[in-house]
Design an enzyme around this catalytic site. Structure first.
Site, PDB file in Angstrom:
ATOM      1  N   ASP A  24       0.550 -24.049 -41.471  1.00 26.75           N
ATOM      2  CA  ASP A  24       1.514 -25.062 -41.042  1.00 26.75           C
ATOM      3  C   ASP A  24       2.830 -24.813 -41.775  1.00 26.75           C
ATOM      4  OD1 ASP A  24       2.903 -27.389 -40.329  1.00 26.75           O
ATOM      5  OD2 ASP A  24       1.128 -28.661 -40.458  1.00 26.75           O
TER       6      ASP A  24
ATOM      7  N   ARG B  64       5.668 -26.600 -41.183  1.00 33.36           N
ATOM      8  CA  ARG B  64       6.561 -27.751 -41.027  1.00 33.36           C
ATOM      9  C   ARG B  64       6.983 -28.328 -42.370  1.00 33.36           C
ATOM     10  NH1 ARG B  64       2.880 -31.244 -37.007  1.00 33.36           N
ATOM     11  NH2 ARG B  64       1.329 -30.382 -38.457  1.00 33.36           N
TER      12      ARG B  64
END
Length: 362
Positions: free
Chosen positions: A294, A296
């Site tokens: 991930d 983000r």
């Protein structure tokens, strides 16, 4: 007074250059540095020019990609693959892009550099990621980086500029009333970061009390799920379910963050989907591409909430990592509100992988 761009503006220029296939120059404190070319947008002519510079040019890739290729990553998170004398554009692309790994698994032998520092290579990969390109770059050393940049009219940056992990300041641009199906009392807020990256949005339902925890969701943009109704993920149902719950309660804030594909961009997400069609799960696909599970940055959502006057939330999420990131960024999460919607036969394995490997509570 000067009209020259500051470092934030130079970084934005560098991202745009790399996306167009234009090289950028990284400058070290001693005057040396490197010319950097993104592997994805590199062309044969510029590859030949980079090799003609001499020196120990390398293709910088992440340790995840190196692991896939069975190449040692002596620098921990980065591997510096020496460009062989006969390296072609096709070879560079094959090492950088896993699309044909199963058809042509043998890329090597690959020789990883282990002498010297990898700071320039680490910065090059960070720039490629920020440009939403494959995390791979040709890095050719320079003895006088500043002079080279001036001679060739290239954007130049301090070597460590791309590694700054601070969140770019977010500025409110405009907000306006927006009646929605879930609530006629809707309002859309636009926030623009100083670094020239994507804008982010806040959808405010009703008039939430700023002194109390607001029902909130951090929703990352998903073109395929939110707009096209893709069955490969649960994003669309989560978006609509969160808005419906806010409408039913009469108040809430949904933060729509432009971090497509867990922060790797739509093109790379489609590359991951293609790898999933070859039998890899969502996490394995990201790793083969060279990305983390991930990528983000949920601090963006926390900053928007603060700019809107909120300091505590009831967070609509199945992801404990979001709760932790909000708390770390100074937003109190008084309650995690489950949002279990959208499972179907096409995304069952995807959701199971999120639960098993990413800790989602499903």
């Amino acid at each position: 007074m000067t009209f020259a761009p500051d470092i934030t503006e130079r970084l934005a220029r560098a991202r745009a250059d790399l996306r167009m296939g234009v090289p950028v120059v990284l400058c070290g404190s001693d005057g040396s540095g490197a010319v950097v070319l993104a592997a994805e947008t590199l062309n044969a002519a510029r590859l030949a020019q980079a090799r003609a510079l001499g020196g120990d040019a390398a293709l910088a890739i992440t340790s995840w990609r190196a692991e896939t290729l069975h190449a040692p990553a002596y620098d921990g998170d980065v591997a510096r693959i020496t460009l062989p004398p006969d390296a072609t554009l096709q070879w560079v692309r094959a090492v950088a892009d896993p699309a044909d790994d199963l058809k042509s698994p043998m890329k090597g032998p690959l020789r990883s550099q282990r002498e010297g520092a990898a700071d320039l290579h680490r910065s090059a990969i960070a720039l490629a990621k920020a440009a939403r390109l494959l995390p791979a770059a040709v890095v050719a050393p320079l003895t006088d980086a500043a002079a080279f940049a001036i001679e060739h009219d290239l954007t130049r940056l301090p070597a460590n500029a791309a590694l700054n992990s601070d969140v770019s300041p977010l500025n409110p641009v405009i907000s306006a009333r927006l009646p929605l199906e879930v609530s006629e009392a809707g309002r859309l807020h636009i926030f623009r970061p100083d670094d020239g990256a994507e804008e982010h949005y806040a959808i405010e339902i009703g008039s939430p009390d700023r002194s109390k925890p607001v029902l909130s969701r951090l929703h990352s943009a998903c073109f395929t799920g939110d707009l096209l109704g893709s069955l490969k993920c649960d994003c669309g149902p989560q978006l609509r379910g969160a808005l419906a719950q806010m409408g039913a309660e009469g108040a809430g804030v949904l933060l729509y963050l432009n971090q497509e594909g867990r922060g790797i961009g739509l093109a790379n997400k489609m590359r991951a989907y293609s790898l999933q069609d070859q039998g890899f799960d969502t996490v394995e696909a990201n790793h083969r591409l060279g990305f983390e599970d991930d990528e983000r940055d949920f601090r963006i959502g926390a900053e928007i909430l603060k700019r809107m006057g909120f300091h505590s939330v009831r967070l609509l999420t199945n992801n404990p990592a979001k709760v932790a990131r909000m708390e770390e960024a100074g937003i109190q999460v008084v309650e995690r509100v489950p949002l279990k919607v959208g499972e179907n036969r096409h995304n069952h394995h995807y959701l199971a992988t999120k639960a098993a490997k990413s800790g989602h509570l499903l």
